[in-house]
Scaffold this motif. Structure first.
Motif, PDB file in Angstrom:
ATOM      1  N   PHE A 132      -0.158   6.202  19.632  1.00  0.00           N
ATOM      2  CA  PHE A 132      -1.126   7.203  20.143  1.00  0.00           C
ATOM      3  C   PHE A 132      -2.300   7.276  19.211  1.00  0.00           C
ATOM      4  CE2 PHE A 132       1.978   9.651  17.619  1.00  0.00           C
ATOM      5  CZ  PHE A 132       1.156  10.350  16.764  1.00  0.00           C
ATOM      6  N   ARG A 179      -6.603   7.166   8.155  1.00  0.00           N
ATOM      7  CA  ARG A 179      -5.794   6.845   9.328  1.00  0.00           C
ATOM      8  C   ARG A 179      -5.024   8.087   9.803  1.00  0.00           C
ATOM      9  NH1 ARG A 179      -3.163   1.302   9.575  1.00  0.00           N
ATOM     10  NH2 ARG A 179      -1.824   1.333  11.410  1.00  0.00           N
ATOM     11  N   ASP A 180      -4.509   8.837   8.827  1.00  0.00           N
ATOM     12  CA  ASP A 180      -3.708  10.017   9.163  1.00  0.00           C
ATOM     13  C   ASP A 180      -4.570  11.157   9.703  1.00  0.00           C
ATOM     14  OD1 ASP A 180      -0.973  11.245   9.056  1.00  0.00           O
ATOM     15  OD2 ASP A 180      -2.067  12.710   7.839  1.00  0.00           O
ATOM     16  N   TYR A 224      -7.936  18.443   7.307  1.00  0.00           N
ATOM     17  CA  TYR A 224      -6.731  19.158   7.742  1.00  0.00           C
ATOM     18  C   TYR A 224      -7.013  20.646   7.975  1.00  0.00           C
ATOM     19  CZ  TYR A 224      -4.270  14.848   6.397  1.00  0.00           C
ATOM     20  OH  TYR A 224      -3.849  13.545   6.289  1.00  0.00           O
ATOM     21  N   ARG A 237      -5.223  13.252  16.986  1.00  0.00           N
ATOM     22  CA  ARG A 237      -4.726  12.867  18.320  1.00  0.00           C
ATOM     23  C   ARG A 237      -3.403  13.565  18.618  1.00  0.00           C
ATOM     24  NH1 ARG A 237      -6.540   7.780  16.313  1.00  0.00           N
ATOM     25  NH2 ARG A 237      -4.398   7.111  15.938  1.00  0.00           N
ATOM     26  N   PHE A 238      -2.551  13.657  17.601  1.00  0.00           N
ATOM     27  CA  PHE A 238      -1.250  14.313  17.778  1.00  0.00           C
ATOM     28  C   PHE A 238      -1.444  15.768  18.184  1.00  0.00           C
ATOM     29  CE2 PHE A 238       2.631  16.385  15.984  1.00  0.00           C
ATOM     30  CZ  PHE A 238       3.571  15.720  16.751  1.00  0.00           C
ATOM     31  N   TYR A 272      -6.653   6.816  -5.066  1.00  0.00           N
ATOM     32  CA  TYR A 272      -6.136   5.426  -5.043  1.00  0.00           C
ATOM     33  C   TYR A 272      -6.368   4.775  -3.672  1.00  0.00           C
ATOM     34  CZ  TYR A 272      -2.135   2.077  -5.173  1.00  0.00           C
ATOM     35  OH  TYR A 272      -1.316   0.991  -5.111  1.00  0.00           O
ATOM     36  N   TYR A 316      -4.889   5.351   3.907  1.00  0.00           N
ATOM     37  CA  TYR A 316      -3.874   6.029   4.713  1.00  0.00           C
ATOM     38  C   TYR A 316      -4.386   7.389   5.174  1.00  0.00           C
ATOM     39  CZ  TYR A 316       0.211   8.563   6.216  1.00  0.00           C
ATOM     40  OH  TYR A 316       1.072   9.327   6.975  1.00  0.00           O
ATOM     41  N   GLY A 329       0.790  -1.231   0.000  1.00  0.00           N
ATOM     42  CA  GLY A 329       0.000   0.000   0.000  1.00  0.00           C
ATOM     43  C   GLY A 329       0.819   1.276   0.000  1.00  0.00           C
ATOM     44  N   ARG A 332       7.188  11.188  18.427  1.00  0.00           N
ATOM     45  CA  ARG A 332       6.329  10.916  19.585  1.00  0.00           C
ATOM     46  C   ARG A 332       6.014   9.416  19.703  1.00  0.00           C
ATOM     47  NH1 ARG A 332       0.591  13.694  20.908  1.00  0.00           N
ATOM     48  NH2 ARG A 332       1.843  15.593  20.681  1.00  0.00           N
ATOM     49  N   ARG A 370      -5.016  10.142  13.344  1.00  0.00           N
ATOM     50  CA  ARG A 370      -3.754  10.180  14.103  1.00  0.00           C
ATOM     51  C   ARG A 370      -3.274  11.620  14.258  1.00  0.00           C
ATOM     52  NH1 ARG A 370       0.444   6.939  11.031  1.00  0.00           N
ATOM     53  NH2 ARG A 370       0.682   8.925   9.943  1.00  0.00           N
ATOM     54  N   SER A 371      -3.403  12.418  13.178  1.00  0.00           N
ATOM     55  CA  SER A 371      -2.973  13.817  13.251  1.00  0.00           C
ATOM     56  C   SER A 371      -3.831  14.600  14.242  1.00  0.00           C
ATOM     57  CB  SER A 371      -3.029  14.472  11.865  1.00  0.00           C
ATOM     58  OG  SER A 371      -2.090  13.868  10.994  1.00  0.00           O
ATOM     59  N   ASP A 431       0.111  20.426   8.460  1.00  0.00           N
ATOM     60  CA  ASP A 431       1.450  20.022   8.893  1.00  0.00           C
ATOM     61  C   ASP A 431       2.507  21.094   8.673  1.00  0.00           C
ATOM     62  OD1 ASP A 431       1.451  19.654   6.126  1.00  0.00           O
ATOM     63  OD2 ASP A 431       1.246  17.477   6.318  1.00  0.00           O
ATOM     64  N   ARG A 432       2.120  22.246   8.101  1.00  0.00           N
ATOM     65  CA  ARG A 432       3.079  23.339   7.982  1.00  0.00           C
ATOM     66  C   ARG A 432       2.994  24.308   9.166  1.00  0.00           C
ATOM     67  NH1 ARG A 432       4.712  20.130   5.421  1.00  0.00           N
ATOM     68  NH2 ARG A 432       5.626  20.098   3.319  1.00  0.00           N
ATOM     69  N   PRO A 453      -5.155   2.567  -1.420  1.00  0.00           N
ATOM     70  CA  PRO A 453      -4.242   2.626  -0.272  1.00  0.00           C
ATOM     71  C   PRO A 453      -3.995   4.059   0.215  1.00  0.00           C
ATOM     72  CG  PRO A 453      -3.412   1.075  -1.910  1.00  0.00           C
ATOM     73  CD  PRO A 453      -4.580   1.791  -2.540  1.00  0.00           C
ATOM     74  N   LYS A 454      -4.032   5.019  -0.721  1.00  0.00           N
ATOM     75  CA  LYS A 454      -3.832   6.411  -0.319  1.00  0.00           C
ATOM     76  C   LYS A 454      -5.050   6.916   0.462  1.00  0.00           C
ATOM     77  CE  LYS A 454      -2.162  10.824  -2.134  1.00  0.00           C
ATOM     78  NZ  LYS A 454      -1.632  11.517  -3.312  1.00  0.00           N
ATOM     79  N   GLN A 481       5.514  13.309  14.397  1.00  0.00           N
ATOM     80  CA  GLN A 481       4.625  12.235  14.864  1.00  0.00           C
ATOM     81  C   GLN A 481       5.432  10.959  15.110  1.00  0.00           C
ATOM     82  OE1 GLN A 481       0.912  11.512  12.915  1.00  0.00           O
ATOM     83  NE2 GLN A 481       0.526  13.661  12.451  1.00  0.00           N
ATOM     84  N   PHE A 502       2.352   4.405  -1.548  1.00  0.00           N
ATOM     85  CA  PHE A 502       1.948   5.203  -2.718  1.00  0.00           C
ATOM     86  C   PHE A 502       2.818   6.439  -2.892  1.00  0.00           C
ATOM     87  CE2 PHE A 502       0.121   8.335   0.028  1.00  0.00           C
ATOM     88  CZ  PHE A 502      -0.283   7.607   1.135  1.00  0.00           C
TER      89      PHE A 502
END
Lengths: 201, 201
Positions: A201, B66-67, B15, B73-74, B57, B63, A169, A194, B70-71, B187-188, B59-60, A191, A171
């Protein structure tokens, strides 16, 4: 023993280069090592429908170049946008595979040298003669390497790495995997830090 | 007077939501304010050839989900992937435009309430009745707002913001502009913080 950090990278990826300059110190701070996994982004993009950032929609391509350079300054990493970009680097990647089998202690120095040759000194790393020069500069016998990268099992091993990456997976690059958790992009390093420090997390 | 930070956003952008939860405190730490600029990502993607991450796509897309979580929570921000996604939010964006003209002090509370309704409570913010409910909850007269968003000049102002964003080269959200320097993505934020603190780098 904690598992190595998987670092899936392409030599033609600016964000992989930026991450490559930070990943070993990051791993070491948390008692980890780095397992370098070269991929061919061209093959990955074929599977994913992706494209190099610099070949996308004009304003996005322009932003990407600006961001490569700014992100490098932010990370304190030298960077100069190469004049040939993107670039093929299959010989350099086969070299990584051969070194992993025969001179594993040279893997990281070689990777850093190739990246800096491309992203600092604008050398043509698609040229096998340049790859030989870089190998020599870091103390690798260029003749042994040049014949090594011609071995069918080296070529096959690189193909298998790419197939495995696509099947898993992946990409884009860098994709950094920590204990099964994938992180895409140099900008996920905070990330990852951490995750290594405090666990999932 | 330092210039406000331009925050170009779409309500359907995870985001952008994560950044919206941090941008005011970040601005305030550096004596800045935030100028919220709603854009229609659908129109932006039409111009740029882009697409929502969750429609790319496989898998993207996986992801990305998921991101997002996770982002969140971060960043310490509550997040639940909405069941309707992506979603149209033109009424909510016209509401922002009307509030900017008539009740500017309500702009930020309304934006945060809409974002949390969508990304925490899974409410259907494409529904004008839900937008009215959210307005009422933050103390805005829902009837004044409902008639306000029907005004031709409000619709025109939103269209002009979108056209301006595309002409300015915006291709995704959030795009955060500090003194003319564009930063794309939640993320910037660390780069923005350094830019505000120490100036251009």
């Amino acid at each position: 023993m904690p598992k190595p950090i998987e670092f899936h990278f392409d030599f033609s990826s600016p964000y992989s280069y930026l991450a490559s300059e930070q990943i070993e110190a990051l791993a070491a701070r948390h008692g980890r090592t780095v397992d370098y996994k070269p991929v061919l982004l061209g093959a990955v993009f074929k599977a994913s429908g992706g494209a190099p950032l610099t070949e996308q929609y004009g304003p996005k391509a322009s932003y990407a170049k600006r961001d490569f350079e700014r992100s490098a300054r932010f990370a304190g990493v030298r960077y100069k946008q190469p004049s040939r970009f993107p670039i093929g680097s299959v010989t350099a990647k086969r070299s990584v595979v051969w070194l992993q089998q025969h001179q594993p202690e040279q893997v990281a120095p070689f990777i850093h040298a190739v990246y800096r040759a491309f992203f600092v000194d604008d050398r043509d790393i698609s040229d096998a003669a340049v790859v030989s020069d870089i190998a020599r500069e870091v103390g690798i016998d260029p003749d042994a390497l040049a014949s090594g990268v011609q071995q069918p099992e080296v070529k096959e091993r690189l193909r298998a790495l790419v197939d495995h990456a696509i099947a898993a997976g992946i990409f884009g690059a860098p994709t950094i995997i920590v204990d099964g958790e994938p992180f895409w992009g140099n900008d996920r390093i905070p990330q990852i830090e951490r995750w290594l420090e405090k666990g999932a997390f």
